[in-house]
Design a protein around this motif. Structure first.
Motif: not given
Length: 288
Positions: A52-76
């Protein structure tokens, strides 16, 4: 072959006392599966082994949207993390964040995330915030997980484009009388961030003008130049030098005469004549 496996490789070796087996599996799904192995020798003997074998599930790679920021400011906006659409049997509840480079990472509620932290799926869907450490692009890695203790997906690298902050250097307007030396003209800085000042510049600003000593009364441009910086895009703004007339004082000497006497030669004091200027002055009086 069980449906969980796309292939099985089986190796059997035998001598006078025992037999051994080696099984290689290539799972293409997760769950429990029984592998039944039947062995038959040349004399017709047969044996069956169930593993008997037990195979664990592994999540697939997620996605993420792009972002930009300016020095001295936190992205919004941006940096919205979404589970892979293939992860439908078990929901993705967490994302592990690691290898944060060239900046700091925060949830939308301004809670800082450090290397190795797990955030919830809800926090990822609301988008993260990036605070640059310098005007260099930043990055971090994301791994999907069913829980903080479960297996994780392969990492996804999120990249953040970082721009320089804007800095304006303005030559201050200045006024001086004619025939005086120019000072070291001051400038005003607008746009420094993170409590920085001109000490962070790679080279300091200077100011030039053609309104030098001896130039006539009038207005002249004060032109700032020369400042450079790693984290700032610099804009220079001219100021104005105003050369005013020099002060000149003429005071006649008091005189007393007796009625009927001839007028004396009048004189006085001339203050403020500059070197090289012509002195054209006539002292006189009008008697009634």
């Amino acid at each position: 072959i069980p449906s969980l496996f796309s292939s099985i490789a089986l190796t059997i070796s035998e001598d006078s006392t025992h037999a051994s087996q080696e099984v290689s599996l290539a799972p293409d799904a997760f769950g429990n599966a029984d592998v039944v192995i039947k062995v038959r020798d040349a004399r017709g003997g047969e044996a069956t082994v169930t593993q008997q074998f037990e195979i664990d599930a592994i999540p697939d790679i997620p996605s993420v949207t792009s972002a930009s920021a300016t020095y001295g400011q936190r992205s919004s906006n941006g940096l919205v993390i979404t589970p892979n659409a293939l992860d439908v049997v078990f929901p993705i509840n967490n994302f592990r964040i690691s290898n944060i480079t060239n900046g700091a990472l925060f949830t939308s509620d301004d809670v800082q995330i450090t290397d190795g932290d797990f955030i919830t799926e809800a926090e990822g869907s609301e988008g993260l915030r990036w605070e640059p450490a310098s005007a260099i692009d930043g990055s971090f890695e994301i791994q999907a997980a069913f829980s903080p203790t479960s297996l994780r997906s392969d990492p996804l690298v999120a990249n953040i484009t970082v721009s320089k902050a804007d800095l304006t250097i303005t030559a201050d307007d200045f006024s001086r009388p004619y025939d005086q030396d120019n000072p070291s003209f001051p400038v005003t800085y607008t746009g420094f961030v993170n409590n920085e000042d001109e000490s962070t510049l790679l080279s300091q600003a200077s100011v030039s003008t053609v309104g030098d000593l001896g130039e006539p009364v009038g207005t002249y441009d004060l032109i700032p130049f020369g400042a450079t910086a790693d984290n700032y895009t610099i804009t220079f703004v001219n100021g104005t030098l105003t050369i005013t007339e020099a002060a000149l004082s003429v005071v006649a000497n008091d005189e007393t005469i007796i009625y009927g006497q001839l007028l004396p030669v009048f004189g006085g004091t001339l203050t403020g004549v500059l070197s090289g200027d012509k002195r054209l002055l006539e002292w006189g009086s009008k008697a009634f």
